[in-house]
Design an enzyme around this catalytic site. Structure first.
Site, PDB file in Angstrom:
ATOM      1  N   SER A 142      30.535  40.937  54.658  1.00 36.93           N
ATOM      2  CA  SER A 142      29.666  39.900  54.142  1.00 36.93           C
ATOM      3  C   SER A 142      30.203  38.577  54.361  1.00 36.93           C
ATOM      4  O   SER A 142      29.713  37.630  54.916  1.00 36.93           O
ATOM      5  CB  SER A 142      29.069  40.216  52.921  1.00 36.93           C
ATOM      6  OG  SER A 142      28.844  39.032  52.163  1.00 36.93           O
ATOM      7  N   ASP A 192      36.350  35.709  49.060  1.00 34.94           N
ATOM      8  CA  ASP A 192      36.395  36.681  50.302  1.00 34.94           C
ATOM      9  C   ASP A 192      36.103  35.596  51.420  1.00 34.94           C
ATOM     10  O   ASP A 192      36.755  35.710  52.553  1.00 34.94           O
ATOM     11  CB  ASP A 192      34.976  37.601  50.048  1.00 34.94           C
ATOM     12  CG  ASP A 192      35.234  38.781  49.238  1.00 34.94           C
ATOM     13  OD1 ASP A 192      36.289  38.782  48.657  1.00 34.94           O
ATOM     14  OD2 ASP A 192      34.652  39.643  49.538  1.00 34.94           O
TER      15      ASP A 192
HETATM   16  C1  MEV Z   1      34.849  41.514  45.967  1.00 31.72           C
HETATM   17  O1  MEV Z   1      35.400  41.615  47.202  1.00 31.72           O
HETATM   18  C2  MEV Z   1      35.836  40.967  45.053  1.00 31.72           C
HETATM   19  C3  MEV Z   1      35.277  40.825  43.684  1.00 31.72           C
HETATM   20  O2  MEV Z   1      36.314  40.120  42.843  1.00 31.72           O
HETATM   21  C4  MEV Z   1      33.941  39.907  43.516  1.00 31.72           C
HETATM   22  C5  MEV Z   1      34.245  38.402  44.080  1.00 31.72           C
HETATM   23  O3  MEV Z   1      35.326  38.100  43.897  1.00 31.72           O
HETATM   24  O4  MEV Z   1      33.277  37.715  44.381  1.00 31.72           O
HETATM   25  C6  MEV Z   1      34.865  42.347  43.105  1.00 31.72           C
END
Ligand code: MEV
Length: 418
Positions: A142, A192
C-alpha cells in the site's frame, strides 16, 4: 513556499517505488519508538499517460479497478479543512467510488487529486499502477502504491523540480504518500512510505526525519509469505486496545522493542565478528515481543520452527497476524541448507523468496523522443528491476511475478490509449 507550475502537456512517464521490510520495531513505532526498515527489490510501477479529453482514469489491473472521472466532478480539497485525510469519504460527492478491495486505492486517488490537482487547469490523464508486491503481506504494497501515486500527481502538478531526485522533492512525495497511507490505514506511523520514498536502510521515529543507516552489509534474507490475509487496521486496533487495558505492561514491551531497534542501529554500524550472531538474537527477541502483543499467528510460528531447526532466526515483519516472516540467512549457510529450508517452507504451502534488502527508493523516468511506448515501458521495467540488488536465485524466485508483469504492454497499454 512551493509555487506550482501546472502542466497541461506532458509526455508519458513511469514512476516506481520499492516495497519495504521492517527489520525491527513494527507496532512499537506507532507509539513513538524507533524502527529499522529496508527496501526490497519488488516494486510498484505507475505509468502516467496523457489523454485528449478532460477525464482522469485510474487503472489497477492487479485488483480489478478501472475507474474514470470527469475532472469537474471530483471535489477540490483543502487538507487543512479536513480533520483527517480519511474524511475524504464524506467529500466524494457524485464521484462514484467502488466497494471492495480497490475502494481505499480509489479514495486515496480522489484525495490526492482533490488536494494537488483539482484547482489547476489539468489536462486529462490515465494512471495505471502495477505491482510486484503481494498485497496485504506486510511488504508495504500500500505504501509503494501511495508513493508512486503521490509522486505521479505531484509531477503532474509541477511541484517536483528534480524529477523526485532532490531532498525537497522526496520530502514532498513522502508527506503526500503519508496522507495516502492515512486514508487507507487510519493511524499509520509513516515508516512504510518513508522506506518506499527513500529506499536503502532507515531508522525511523515518528515525527523525526528518517535517519539513513550507512550499512555496507546488504542483508541476505528469506521472505516467506504465509498467504494468510491480515488487516493492518485491525491489528493496530488490537494492540491499541491491549495497551488501553494494560498501559504499564504494554509500554514495557514497547520500550523493550525500542531497545532492540537501538541495538540494531549500533550493530549495523559495527564490523565486529559477532554482529551476525547478535542480529540473530535480537530477531528472536523482537519476534517474542510481537507475539506478546498478540500479532503473531500459527503460520508465523511454524516458519520460526522450521528455520530455527536450521539455525536461522526468523520474525514476523510488518503488521503480523499472517502476512510475511523474514529469516536472516547466515553468511555460513550453504546453498543446500537454504534450498532445504525453502523446500520445507514450500511444503507447508508458503511462498518463499530469497533476496537482499536495501535498494533504490522512488524513481521517475520519462519517455524520450518518438520511442514507441511499449518498447519504452519494457526497457524501463528492465532498468528499474535491475536497480535493486539481486542474486541469481532471487531472480529465479521472482521469475513468475516478473513475467506476469510483462503482460503490462499488451493489456494495460492497449487500454491506456486515449
Ligand atoms: C506495518 O507495516 C507496520 C506497523 O508498525 C504499522 C505502521 O507502522 O504504520 C504495524
Amino acid at each position: 513556499m512551493v509555487v506550482a507550475i501546472p502542466q497541461t502537456e506532458f509526455k508519458p512517464f513511469l514512476v516506481s517505488a520499492p516495497g519495504k521490510l521492517i527489520l525491527f520495531g513494527e507496532h512499537a513505532v506507532v507509539y513513538g519508538k524507533t524502527a529499522i526498515a529496508g527496501s526490497v527489490s519488488m516494486r510498484a510501477y505507475a505509468l502516467v499517460t496523457p489523454r485528449s479529453d478532460s477525464k482522469v482514469r485510474l487503472v489497477l489491473p492487479d485488483i480489478s479497478v478501472d475507474v474514470q472521472f470527469d475532472t469537474s466532478k471530483l471535489p477540490q480539497l483543502n487538507p487543512s479543512e479536513l480533520s483527517h485525510p480519511c474524511e475524504v469519504e464524506n467529500h466524494v460527492g457524485c464521484a462514484s467510488v467502488p466497494e471492495g478491495p480497490g475502494r481505499m486505492a480509489v479514495l486515496t486517488f480522489v484525495y490526492l487529486f482533490g488536494c494537488l490537482l483539482a484547482q489547476k487547469p489539468t489536462k486529462g490523464f490515465t494512471v495505471c499502477v502495477r505491482s510486484l508486491l503481494p498485497v496485504g503481506a506486510g511488504l508495504g504494497s500500500s505504501a509503494s502504491f501511495n508513493v508512486v501515486l503521490a509522486a505521479a500527481l505531484l509531477q503532474l502538478s509541477g511541484q517536483l523540480y528534480k524529477d523526485g531526485k532532490s531532498t525537497a522533492d522526496r520530502q514532498l512525495i513522502n508527506e503526500w504518500a503519508f496522507a495516502g497511507e492515512q486514508v487507507a490505514h487510519g493511524t499509520p506511523s509513516g515508516i512504510d512510505n518513508s522506506v518506499a520514498t527513500y529506499g536503502g536502510f532507515l531508522a525511523y521515529t515518528r515525527g523525526q526525519k528518517p535517519q539513513n543507516l550507512n550499512s555496507s552489509n546488504a542483508l541476505r534474507v528469506l521472505i516467506t509469505n504465509t498467504n494468510v490475509p491480515k488487516s493492518t487496521k485491525a491489528l493496530l486496533a488490537g494492540v491499541r486496545s491491549l495497551r488501553d487495558k494494560h498501559p504499564q505492561v504494554i509500554d514495557g514491551v514497547l520500550d523493550t522493542i525500542h531497545s532492540v531497534a537501538i541495538s540494531a542501529i549500533s550493530l549495523f554500524e559495527s564490523q565486529g565478528e559477532d554482529v551476525e550472531e547478535k542480529l540473530q538474537d535480537i530477531i528472536r527477541l523482537n519476534h517474542g515481543m510481537l507475539s506478546t502483543l498478540g500479532v503473531s499467528h500459527l503460520s508465523l510460528e511454524r516458519i520460526r520452527e522450521i528455520t530455527a531447526a536450521h539455525h536461522m532466526a526468523s520474525k514476523l515483519t510488518g503488521a503480523g497476524g499472517g502476512g510475511c516472516a523474514l529469516t536472516l540467512v547466515p553468511s555460513n549457510a550453504s546453498d543446500e541448507t537454504v534450498e532445504d529450508v525453502k523446500r520445507m517452507l514450500a511444503h507447508e504451502g508458503f511462498q518463499c523468496y530469497q533476496t537482499t534488502v536495501g535498494g533504490a527508493g522512488v524513481a521517475i523516468s520519462h519517455c524520450v523522443g518518438a520511442q514507441p511506448i511499449e518498447e519504452w515501458v519494457r526497457s524501463m521495467l528492465d532498468r528499474q528491476l535491475s536497480l535493486a540488488p539481486s542474486t541469481k536465485s532471487e531472480d529465479a524466485g521472482y521469475g513468475g511475478v516478473v513475467s506476469a508483469f510483462s503482460i503490462l504492454p499488451d493489456t494495460a497499454i492497449a487500454k491506456l490509449a486515449p
